[in-house]
Design a protein around this motif. Structure first.
Motif, PDB file in Angstrom:
ATOM      1  N   LYS A   6      28.380  10.092 -21.297  1.00  0.00           N
ATOM      2  CA  LYS A   6      28.502   9.510 -19.965  1.00  0.00           C
ATOM      3  C   LYS A   6      27.665  10.331 -18.989  1.00  0.00           C
ATOM      4  N   LEU A   7      27.032   9.634 -18.057  1.00  0.00           N
ATOM      5  CA  LEU A   7      26.280  10.303 -16.999  1.00  0.00           C
ATOM      6  C   LEU A   7      26.834   9.871 -15.653  1.00  0.00           C
ATOM      7  N   TYR A   8      27.324  10.840 -14.893  1.00  0.00           N
ATOM      8  CA  TYR A   8      27.787  10.585 -13.528  1.00  0.00           C
ATOM      9  C   TYR A   8      26.632  10.921 -12.584  1.00  0.00           C
ATOM     10  N   GLY A   9      26.236   9.948 -11.761  1.00  0.00           N
ATOM     11  CA  GLY A   9      25.106  10.181 -10.873  1.00  0.00           C
ATOM     12  C   GLY A   9      25.107   9.234  -9.693  1.00  0.00           C
ATOM     13  N   THR A  10      24.050   9.296  -8.894  1.00  0.00           N
ATOM     14  CA  THR A  10      23.846   8.338  -7.813  1.00  0.00           C
ATOM     15  C   THR A  10      22.436   7.771  -7.965  1.00  0.00           C
ATOM     16  N   TRP A  11      22.262   6.521  -7.577  1.00  0.00           N
ATOM     17  CA  TRP A  11      21.016   5.796  -7.866  1.00  0.00           C
ATOM     18  C   TRP A  11      19.794   6.442  -7.225  1.00  0.00           C
ATOM     19  N   VAL A  12      19.976   7.094  -6.077  1.00  0.00           N
ATOM     20  CA  VAL A  12      18.822   7.609  -5.342  1.00  0.00           C
ATOM     21  C   VAL A  12      18.559   9.089  -5.620  1.00  0.00           C
ATOM     22  N   SER A  13      19.397   9.735  -6.410  1.00  0.00           N
ATOM     23  CA  SER A  13      19.261  11.175  -6.653  1.00  0.00           C
ATOM     24  C   SER A  13      18.189  11.477  -7.706  1.00  0.00           C
ATOM     25  N   PRO A  14      17.182  12.297  -7.361  1.00  0.00           N
ATOM     26  CA  PRO A  14      16.199  12.684  -8.374  1.00  0.00           C
ATOM     27  C   PRO A  14      16.824  13.530  -9.477  1.00  0.00           C
ATOM     28  N   PHE A  15      17.949  14.172  -9.166  1.00  0.00           N
ATOM     29  CA  PHE A  15      18.590  15.048 -10.144  1.00  0.00           C
ATOM     30  C   PHE A  15      19.306  14.257 -11.241  1.00  0.00           C
ATOM     31  N   SER A  16      20.001  13.181 -10.859  1.00  0.00           N
ATOM     32  CA  SER A  16      20.644  12.374 -11.902  1.00  0.00           C
ATOM     33  C   SER A  16      19.625  11.454 -12.578  1.00  0.00           C
ATOM     34  N   ARG A  17      18.602  11.017 -11.844  1.00  0.00           N
ATOM     35  CA  ARG A  17      17.573  10.174 -12.443  1.00  0.00           C
ATOM     36  C   ARG A  17      16.796  10.928 -13.525  1.00  0.00           C
ATOM     37  N   ARG A  18      16.610  12.250 -13.340  1.00  0.00           N
ATOM     38  CA  ARG A  18      15.883  13.007 -14.364  1.00  0.00           C
ATOM     39  C   ARG A  18      16.691  13.104 -15.663  1.00  0.00           C
ATOM     40  N   ILE A  19      18.028  13.144 -15.538  1.00  0.00           N
ATOM     41  CA  ILE A  19      18.869  13.164 -16.743  1.00  0.00           C
ATOM     42  C   ILE A  19      18.803  11.812 -17.445  1.00  0.00           C
ATOM     43  N   GLU A  20      18.831  10.759 -16.656  1.00  0.00           N
ATOM     44  CA  GLU A  20      18.687   9.397 -17.196  1.00  0.00           C
ATOM     45  C   GLU A  20      17.381   9.286 -17.982  1.00  0.00           C
ATOM     46  N   LEU A  21      16.299   9.808 -17.413  1.00  0.00           N
ATOM     47  CA  LEU A  21      14.995   9.750 -18.072  1.00  0.00           C
ATOM     48  C   LEU A  21      15.010  10.521 -19.393  1.00  0.00           C
TER      49      LEU A  21
END
Length: 222
Positions: A6-21
């Protein structure tokens, strides 16, 4: 038994988007859970009780926090499509540049967004100097990771996609052919990678969000 990621993040955050990538580059199936940072959920506070921030990766019930640490955890756990070099010196260099982006370039950018007058001018000059260092590090390579996208490229997506949106809202163009031809070419190569495009905020929504945020800051400072 299937792994639970599971990944907890926010759509606009570069920090959670990098984990998604990173997860997508590895082909790891995961559940994305959007977090409202103005109303933090009990789950977020449970999995990250110290910093109470995103991103949080939960792997088989165990949480990992802080994006650079999560990226290394992902690389250590799923060995395919490595994002860190195997050579110890090259690994150290990649870690250095990843920290440089977060602790120097991003930090200076945040200060500049809140500063005014002469202080803002000086901070903007500092950002250009820091970006020139990145340009020099990338020179002669397709990606910071060499021939394929790696740790520094993943972290530097903030420069490729978040910085230009902020600059567009401010009405300035920073990453130009004249100033940063190597970075501009690299951004073009990143945009050709499907999982990279899938792991960045929708541009129009992103621009609207940044514009609203900056208008809020400006109205609050009058």
């Amino acid at each position: 038994m299937a792994e639970e990621v599971k990944l907890y993040g926010t759509w606009v955050s570069p920090f959670s988007r990098r984990i998604e990538l990173a997860l997508k580059l590895k082909g790891v199936p995961f559940e994305y859970i959007g977090v409202d940072l103005s109303n933090k959920s009990p789950e977020l506070l449970k999995y990250n009780p110290i910093h109470k921030k995103i991103p949080v990766l939960v792997h088989n019930g165990k949480s990992i926090v802080e994006s650079l640490i999560i990226l290394e955890y992902i690389d250590d756990t799923w060995k395919n499509n490595p994002i860190l070099p195997r050579d110890p010196h090259q690994r150290a260099v990649a870690r250095f540049w990843a920290k440089f982006i977060d602790e120097k370039l991003l930090a200076t950018g945040m200060k500049a967004s809140l500063a005014e007058g002469k202080e803002k001018e000086l901070l903007n000059e500092e950002i250009l100097e820091q970006m020139k260092l990145l340009e020099n590090e990338l020179n002669g390579k397709d990606f910071f990771g060499g021939e394929a996208i790696g740790l520094v490229d993943i972290v530097a997506t903030v420069v490729a996609f978040w910085f230009p949106v902020s600059h567009e809202v401010l009405g300035v163009e920073v990453i130009t052919q004249e100033k940063f031809p190597v970075l501009l070419k690299w951004i073009g190569k990143l945009q050709e990678i499907d999982v990279v495009s899938q792991s960045r905020p929708p541009r129009e929504k992103h621009v609207a969000h940044v514009r609203a945020r900056m208008e809020g800051l400006n109205s609050g400072s009058k």
